[in-house]
Design an enzyme around this catalytic site. Structure first.
Site, PDB file in Angstrom:
ATOM      1  N   GLY A 140       0.839  -1.203   0.000  1.00  0.00           N
ATOM      2  CA  GLY A 140       0.000   0.000   0.000  1.00  0.00           C
ATOM      3  C   GLY A 140       0.867   1.243   0.000  1.00  0.00           C
ATOM      4  O   GLY A 140       1.843   1.309   0.742  1.00  0.00           O
ATOM      5  N   VAL A 182      17.980   8.424  -3.258  1.00  0.00           N
ATOM      6  CA  VAL A 182      18.693   8.800  -4.485  1.00  0.00           C
ATOM      7  C   VAL A 182      19.757   9.862  -4.196  1.00  0.00           C
ATOM      8  O   VAL A 182      20.928   9.731  -4.574  1.00  0.00           O
ATOM      9  CB  VAL A 182      17.687   9.290  -5.559  1.00  0.00           C
ATOM     10  CG1 VAL A 182      18.418   9.865  -6.769  1.00  0.00           C
ATOM     11  CG2 VAL A 182      16.764   8.144  -5.971  1.00  0.00           C
ATOM     12  N   ARG A 183      19.352  10.905  -3.489  1.00  0.00           N
ATOM     13  CA  ARG A 183      20.290  12.014  -3.259  1.00  0.00           C
ATOM     14  C   ARG A 183      21.444  11.595  -2.346  1.00  0.00           C
ATOM     15  O   ARG A 183      22.595  11.933  -2.578  1.00  0.00           O
ATOM     16  CB  ARG A 183      19.536  13.211  -2.675  1.00  0.00           C
ATOM     17  CG  ARG A 183      18.488  13.793  -3.630  1.00  0.00           C
ATOM     18  CD  ARG A 183      19.075  14.915  -4.464  1.00  0.00           C
ATOM     19  NE  ARG A 183      18.218  15.286  -5.580  1.00  0.00           N
ATOM     20  CZ  ARG A 183      17.400  16.347  -5.604  1.00  0.00           C
ATOM     21  NH1 ARG A 183      17.306  17.136  -4.547  1.00  0.00           N
ATOM     22  NH2 ARG A 183      16.699  16.621  -6.678  1.00  0.00           N
ATOM     23  N   ARG A 190       1.123  -5.337  -5.894  1.00  0.00           N
ATOM     24  CA  ARG A 190       1.189  -6.548  -5.083  1.00  0.00           C
ATOM     25  C   ARG A 190       1.655  -7.655  -6.017  1.00  0.00           C
ATOM     26  O   ARG A 190       1.276  -7.702  -7.179  1.00  0.00           O
ATOM     27  CB  ARG A 190      -0.168  -6.866  -4.481  1.00  0.00           C
ATOM     28  CG  ARG A 190      -0.763  -5.634  -3.786  1.00  0.00           C
ATOM     29  CD  ARG A 190      -1.435  -5.933  -2.486  1.00  0.00           C
ATOM     30  NE  ARG A 190      -2.126  -4.727  -2.009  1.00  0.00           N
ATOM     31  CZ  ARG A 190      -1.825  -4.071  -0.901  1.00  0.00           C
ATOM     32  NH1 ARG A 190      -0.855  -4.479  -0.115  1.00  0.00           N
ATOM     33  NH2 ARG A 190      -2.505  -3.005  -0.547  1.00  0.00           N
ATOM     34  N   ASP A 244       4.584  -4.230   6.363  1.00  0.00           N
ATOM     35  CA  ASP A 244       5.133  -5.500   6.866  1.00  0.00           C
ATOM     36  C   ASP A 244       5.181  -6.597   5.796  1.00  0.00           C
ATOM     37  O   ASP A 244       6.086  -7.428   5.805  1.00  0.00           O
ATOM     38  CB  ASP A 244       4.421  -5.967   8.134  1.00  0.00           C
ATOM     39  CG  ASP A 244       2.921  -6.102   7.958  1.00  0.00           C
ATOM     40  OD1 ASP A 244       2.398  -5.677   6.906  1.00  0.00           O
ATOM     41  OD2 ASP A 244       2.271  -6.649   8.872  1.00  0.00           O
ATOM     42  N   THR A 274       4.020   3.092   5.708  1.00  0.00           N
ATOM     43  CA  THR A 274       2.615   2.666   5.763  1.00  0.00           C
ATOM     44  C   THR A 274       1.851   3.645   6.647  1.00  0.00           C
ATOM     45  O   THR A 274       2.394   4.130   7.639  1.00  0.00           O
ATOM     46  CB  THR A 274       2.465   1.235   6.343  1.00  0.00           C
ATOM     47  OG1 THR A 274       1.105   1.025   6.715  1.00  0.00           O
ATOM     48  CG2 THR A 274       3.324   0.994   7.566  1.00  0.00           C
ATOM     49  N   ASP A 331      -0.483   2.893   8.554  1.00  0.00           N
ATOM     50  CA  ASP A 331      -1.038   2.202   9.731  1.00  0.00           C
ATOM     51  C   ASP A 331      -0.211   2.333  11.010  1.00  0.00           C
ATOM     52  O   ASP A 331      -0.708   2.022  12.094  1.00  0.00           O
ATOM     53  CB  ASP A 331      -1.217   0.711   9.425  1.00  0.00           C
ATOM     54  CG  ASP A 331      -2.324   0.469   8.418  1.00  0.00           C
ATOM     55  OD1 ASP A 331      -3.247   1.299   8.353  1.00  0.00           O
ATOM     56  OD2 ASP A 331      -2.256  -0.533   7.683  1.00  0.00           O
ATOM     57  N   ASP A 376       2.070   0.401  12.034  1.00  0.00           N
ATOM     58  CA  ASP A 376       1.999  -0.916  12.685  1.00  0.00           C
ATOM     59  C   ASP A 376       3.293  -1.721  12.560  1.00  0.00           C
ATOM     60  O   ASP A 376       3.261  -2.950  12.617  1.00  0.00           O
ATOM     61  CB  ASP A 376       0.831  -1.721  12.089  1.00  0.00           C
ATOM     62  CG  ASP A 376       0.997  -1.947  10.598  1.00  0.00           C
ATOM     63  OD1 ASP A 376       1.884  -1.319   9.988  1.00  0.00           O
ATOM     64  OD2 ASP A 376       0.251  -2.764  10.039  1.00  0.00           O
ATOM     65  N   GLY A 381     -11.176  14.478  20.182  1.00  0.00           N
ATOM     66  CA  GLY A 381     -12.096  14.391  21.320  1.00  0.00           C
ATOM     67  C   GLY A 381     -13.309  13.530  21.046  1.00  0.00           C
ATOM     68  O   GLY A 381     -14.431  13.853  21.450  1.00  0.00           O
ATOM     69  N   ALA A 382     -13.070  12.395  20.364  1.00  0.00           N
ATOM     70  CA  ALA A 382     -14.199  11.498  20.067  1.00  0.00           C
ATOM     71  C   ALA A 382     -14.738  10.892  21.366  1.00  0.00           C
ATOM     72  O   ALA A 382     -13.995  10.693  22.323  1.00  0.00           O
ATOM     73  CB  ALA A 382     -13.742  10.392  19.125  1.00  0.00           C
ATOM     74  N   GLU A 383     -16.027  10.601  21.364  1.00  0.00           N
ATOM     75  CA  GLU A 383     -16.659  10.023  22.558  1.00  0.00           C
ATOM     76  C   GLU A 383     -16.216   8.574  22.758  1.00  0.00           C
ATOM     77  O   GLU A 383     -16.002   8.116  23.872  1.00  0.00           O
ATOM     78  CB  GLU A 383     -18.190  10.062  22.442  1.00  0.00           C
ATOM     79  CG  GLU A 383     -18.807  11.357  22.905  1.00  0.00           C
ATOM     80  CD  GLU A 383     -18.447  12.547  22.037  1.00  0.00           C
ATOM     81  OE1 GLU A 383     -18.193  12.355  20.836  1.00  0.00           O
ATOM     82  OE2 GLU A 383     -18.417  13.678  22.570  1.00  0.00           O
ATOM     83  N   HIS A 425     -24.541  15.892  20.128  1.00  0.00           N
ATOM     84  CA  HIS A 425     -24.069  14.904  19.161  1.00  0.00           C
ATOM     85  C   HIS A 425     -22.859  14.161  19.731  1.00  0.00           C
ATOM     86  O   HIS A 425     -22.223  14.624  20.673  1.00  0.00           O
ATOM     87  CB  HIS A 425     -23.667  15.584  17.850  1.00  0.00           C
ATOM     88  CG  HIS A 425     -22.503  16.507  18.042  1.00  0.00           C
ATOM     89  ND1 HIS A 425     -22.656  17.829  18.337  1.00  0.00           N
ATOM     90  CD2 HIS A 425     -21.173  16.287  18.016  1.00  0.00           C
ATOM     91  CE1 HIS A 425     -21.471  18.392  18.468  1.00  0.00           C
ATOM     92  NE2 HIS A 425     -20.558  17.492  18.288  1.00  0.00           N
ATOM     93  N   GLU A 456     -11.258  -0.066  10.941  1.00  0.00           N
ATOM     94  CA  GLU A 456     -11.949  -1.057  10.078  1.00  0.00           C
ATOM     95  C   GLU A 456     -11.792  -2.490  10.587  1.00  0.00           C
ATOM     96  O   GLU A 456     -12.643  -3.340  10.330  1.00  0.00           O
ATOM     97  CB  GLU A 456     -11.469  -0.948   8.625  1.00  0.00           C
ATOM     98  CG  GLU A 456     -10.000  -1.239   8.464  1.00  0.00           C
ATOM     99  CD  GLU A 456      -9.483  -1.069   7.049  1.00  0.00           C
ATOM    100  OE1 GLU A 456     -10.250  -1.189   6.086  1.00  0.00           O
ATOM    101  OE2 GLU A 456      -8.269  -0.819   6.916  1.00  0.00           O
ATOM    102  N   ARG A 496      -5.082   7.707   2.309  1.00  0.00           N
ATOM    103  CA  ARG A 496      -3.776   7.339   1.762  1.00  0.00           C
ATOM    104  C   ARG A 496      -3.131   8.467   0.963  1.00  0.00           C
ATOM    105  O   ARG A 496      -1.933   8.462   0.713  1.00  0.00           O
ATOM    106  CB  ARG A 496      -3.939   6.157   0.792  1.00  0.00           C
ATOM    107  CG  ARG A 496      -4.144   4.834   1.423  1.00  0.00           C
ATOM    108  CD  ARG A 496      -2.851   4.022   1.296  1.00  0.00           C
ATOM    109  NE  ARG A 496      -3.025   2.732   1.897  1.00  0.00           N
ATOM    110  CZ  ARG A 496      -3.463   1.657   1.233  1.00  0.00           C
ATOM    111  NH1 ARG A 496      -3.740   1.743  -0.053  1.00  0.00           N
ATOM    112  NH2 ARG A 496      -3.598   0.520   1.852  1.00  0.00           N
TER     113      ARG A 496
END
Ligand code: ADP
Length: 319
Positions: free
Chosen positions: A11, A24-25, A72, A103, A125, A127, A129, A185-187, A215, A222, A252
């Protein structure tokens, strides 16, 4: 060492171009010839390889994606495929390879190293991870893209009494969701590393509602299932009206942040430095803002984990 190669695989992530430029440089600075391998391991097998000059990496530091393209390639998972790749490298006289990717790409780099071909892995990446580095190239940009999107959703959220569910990338790693949740500040933050009980999620929404909250924002990595499924479950268990946004591939793309450009420049250059020192089968990274490198087999045997303290903090701040 006279000639080295560089490829991007798996990815794509914002900042890969800055890493290619640095390879390269830095290589040319040290009188090396640097070859670009196009389309990841697929291009390695087919010999899609071209010499990169100083100017060929001009004007890319600020661009997302990867000028070397990515792909891939199942064939590279076989010993025959890996042997074909090594033969191409030998044909071009390339004596060391820098692999920029996640990975999966590192698994390929490990195989090359095991077969005696000097390879260095650069973590690219969104992620975040990959063990052996505090940050991977692209994570900061993706995070800022998510924040920007959530801020916009929050603007409209204040006009309606609804629960907003935002699905972000992260199949196995919750870093994007966790950092985005803290930064916005997500619930509630749902990440694959932690167990969640939907009735508790709903109870928290109810507590907020009783306090007069108009709200709520829930961020779902995901890997915890789809945002749509989370929304259905909330509506099944309560009277809250939900709206789902799946951020998808916009995470991305985009121009890399200053942080990712600097990180990519440091890590790309460090990979060349290691090859020049005769090191092989290593990954580069930063820990506590210092450059580090580790054995690639060891890195791949470690499991990425989220920062538990940060997760706890996110819960403490969103009561
Ligand atoms: P990422 O690097 O983003 O994790 P993938 O998991 O798709 O992306 O891996 C990218 C490529 O790396 C694969 O298409 C394949 O060519 C190569 N690769 C993945 N796993 C292995 C493996 N076990 N052995 C050799 N090559 C591998």
């Amino acid at each position: 060492m006279k000639r080295i190669g560089v490829l991007t695989s798996g990815g794509d992530s914002p900042g890969m171009n800055a890493a290619i430029r640095a390879v390269v440089r830095k290589g040319i600075y040290h009188d090396l010839e640097v070859y670009g391998i196009y389309n990841g391991y697929a291009g390695l097998i087919s010999g899609n390889i071209k010499k990169l000059e100083l100017g060929s990496v001009g004007d890319i530091i600020h661009r997302g994606g990867t000028m070397l393209h990515s792909a891939r390639c199942l064939e590279f998972k076989t010993p025959e495929g890996q042997q074909k790749g090594i033969e191409q490298l030998k044909k071009f006289g390339i004596e060391g390879l820098v692999v920029i990717g996640g990975d999966g790409s590192f698994q390929g780099a490990k195989k090359l190293s095991e077969q005696g071909y000097p390879t260095i892995g650069v973590p690219g990446t969104i992620d975040n991870d990959i063990p052996g580095t505090d940050f991977t190239i692209g994570f900061d940009t993706a995070l800022n893209t998510i924040i920007d999107a959530i801020d916009k959703i929050r603007d409209t959220a204040t006009s309606h009494e609804r629960t907003y569910i935002i699905e972000v990338m992260g199949r196995d790693a919750g870093d994007l969701a966790l950092w985005a949740g803290l930064a916005d500040g997500a619930e509630t933050i749902l990440i694959p590393e932690e167990d969640h009980k939907m009735d508790q999620v709903v109870q928290k929404l109810q507590r907020g509602h009783e306090r007069g909250k108009k709200h709520s924002i829930i961020i779902v990595a995901e890997g915890c299932g789809s945002g749509v499924d989370v929304a259905k479950e909330i509506e099944r268990l309560s009277d809250f009206e939900t709206r789902v946004t799946v951020l998808g591939h916009i995470q991305r793309g985009g121009s890399p942040t200053a942080f990712d450009r600097v990180l990519a420049s440091r890590l790309g250059a460090q990979a060349v430095e290691l090859l020049l020192e005769g090191k092989a089968g290593r990954t580069v990274g930063i820990e506590n803002n210092k450059l580090v490198d580790y054995d690639i087999t060891e890195v791949l045997s470690r499991k990425h984990s989220i920062d538990k303290q940060m997760y706890k903090l996110s819960q403490e701040l969103s009561i």
